[in-house]
Design an enzyme around this catalytic site. Sequence first.
Site, PDB file in Angstrom:
ATOM      1  CB  CYS A 173     -23.033  15.674 -33.510  1.00 45.63           C
ATOM      2  SG  CYS A 173     -23.672  15.887 -35.264  1.00 45.63           S
ATOM      3  CG  HIS A 177     -18.278  16.195 -34.473  1.00 49.74           C
ATOM      4  ND1 HIS A 177     -18.724  15.014 -33.985  1.00 49.74           N
ATOM      5  CD2 HIS A 177     -19.170  16.402 -35.680  1.00 49.74           C
ATOM      6  CE1 HIS A 177     -19.643  14.533 -34.582  1.00 49.74           C
ATOM      7  NE2 HIS A 177     -20.170  15.371 -35.475  1.00 49.74           N
ATOM      8  CD  GLU A 181     -16.114  14.239 -31.394  1.00 51.02           C
ATOM      9  OE1 GLU A 181     -16.380  15.137 -31.038  1.00 51.02           O
ATOM     10  OE2 GLU A 181     -16.963  13.574 -32.256  1.00 51.02           O
ATOM     11  CB  SER A 191       1.764  -9.195 -38.013  1.00 53.21           C
ATOM     12  OG  SER A 191       1.609  -7.917 -37.327  1.00 53.21           O
ATOM     13  N   GLY A 242       4.258  -6.297 -36.308  1.00 57.94           N
ATOM     14  CA  GLY A 242       3.901  -4.736 -36.261  1.00 57.94           C
ATOM     15  C   GLY A 242       3.472  -4.586 -34.651  1.00 57.94           C
ATOM     16  CB  VAL A 243       3.048  -1.277 -33.218  1.00 55.30           C
ATOM     17  CG1 VAL A 243       3.012  -0.629 -31.733  1.00 55.30           C
ATOM     18  CG2 VAL A 243       4.069  -0.496 -33.974  1.00 55.30           C
ATOM     19  CG  ASP A 244      -1.754  -2.558 -34.196  1.00 51.41           C
ATOM     20  OD1 ASP A 244      -0.907  -1.434 -33.669  1.00 51.41           O
ATOM     21  OD2 ASP A 244      -2.282  -2.347 -35.114  1.00 51.41           O
ATOM     22  CB  SER A 245       0.415  -8.709 -33.513  1.00 55.11           C
ATOM     23  OG  SER A 245       1.705  -8.135 -34.189  1.00 55.11           O
TER      24      SER A 245
END
Length: 532
Positions: free
Chosen positions: A97, A187, A189, A242, A244-247
């Site tokens: 792009c 794009h 991706e 928290s 959650g998965v992330d923390s």
Amino acid sequence: MAADAVSAASERAAGVETGGILVLDFGSQFAQLITRRVREMNVHAALVPYDLSVDEILARKPAGIILSGSPYSVYDDAGPKPDAALWSAGVPILGVCYGVQLMAHQLGGRVGPSNRREYGPADVTIGVSTSPLFAGLGGNGVERVWMSHGDSIVDAPPGFTALATTDSTPYAALADPARNLWGIQFHPEVVHTPNGRRLLQNFVLEIAKAKATWTPGRLAEDAVAAIRAQVGPTDRVLCALSGGVDSAVAAALVHRAIGDRLTCVYVDHGLMRKRESEILREVFAERLGMKIVMVDAQERFQHALEGVIDPEQKRTIIGREFIRVFDEESTRAGEFRFLAQGTLYPDVIESTSKETKSAQKIKTHHNVGGLPDDLKFELVEPLRSLFKDEVRAVGLELGLPESVVLRQPFPGPGLAIRIIGEVTRERLDTLREADWIVIDEIKAAGLYRSLWQTFAVLTPIRSVGVMGDGRTYGNVLAIRAVTSEDGMTADWARLPYDVMAKISSRIVNEVPGVTRVVYDITSKPPATIEWE
Ligand code: XMP
């Protein structure tokens, strides 16, 4: 300053590896998605600033370079420009792009504004091209791709030829194979370009001949190494856990890196789902043996959110209070130099930040946004360059239980951004009960893991119903269920009718105050996943 330390850390996490791919970031929302696609091929990829000098680029010995898109036009003074020596650096380059427009513009071609902005699906004609970039694509001469551009290439630079065209642009793809310079207007991706992965593979593996020796386990190793490099041998870290998965994964990484110099703090802001605190204690304290401090801050958040209805304000207040609670806890628990957070790349890209100089702000994500200026911690954000599924792979690699790792995402500001209007204790209770039923039924139907998120949203709309012989007057509750690969785009899930019927009937019967249930059939874009 903390932000610099963070980007230095993610640079280290990204690592330097001979034979990988460098993606130059010109500010596209999809820049990190390109690196992730490359990693999917087991090739090391790092997102680096667009103005990295050619010397610095060559020092990393990349097999190839990909130039990302950008919200700018190549004619904008503020439009980001790479080191001019890039084109003759002798490394294969693929411009995407804005990336290809830069290539055309800087090498003597001509870029001009299109008659109309081309946005969405388009068919490019590849014809009988024998170009290695399109190997295996365009079976019948045509390939479906996804476009998002205002300018297009009008004249190719000397040495370049067109590889693909559309009705509105003669250069949907072009190349100068002799100089190993390649470019595409669309794009590859995003998932809306069905064969985009194959095209990227053609560039990465066939043209650039990158080494496919990298594995997701390396993400964990790199992250642990980066944490050890950032956190000194006696420093202690607080982690915002928290549930959650992330923390959870961030905490597990930090735990792996520095052991019990990590203290996890769980702030119960009262915006959590039902039974959240119990589950958390069970998994992290009892099962994983992490040091965890449970803080009951429900009153405090409730008070701070009183009368607030603006979504951005809610996020800012929650982020601010969250950090303040941490501040107090750290004072109480001893000396902590660092705060670990599970900020992911999609959180970063959607908030204005250093790495995304040119990306447009959509929402302030709580992990990134509401940090006060007087923050006394330095941040450790080991997931900052990763997408959700990569984080899950890291979590499993670290031995976290599937019940934690394969959990649907839950936003930092919790139920507050799923209550439209003021967040009151009563509304929270209503939403918590409804949310529990939604998840319960989705799990019972065996759909939980195939959906990105499933949740309830409490609207302030009141509607009449009838129960028994009596008239009821209560709130409208919306159900949102979406499929997504990474949270950047999403589609509403075609839930089976009987599952919807069960959810609706249970909610209206079991949750006082809800008289009507509706289903959200909006994709992202144009909507976001959360309602606020
Ligand atoms: P949106 O609503 O922006 O959400 O389409 C994309 C993904 O991000 C989650 N989300 C958040 N996560 N803090 C978080 O940690 C936040 O402030 C936040 N806002 C949205 C959302 O649940 C979805 O998975």
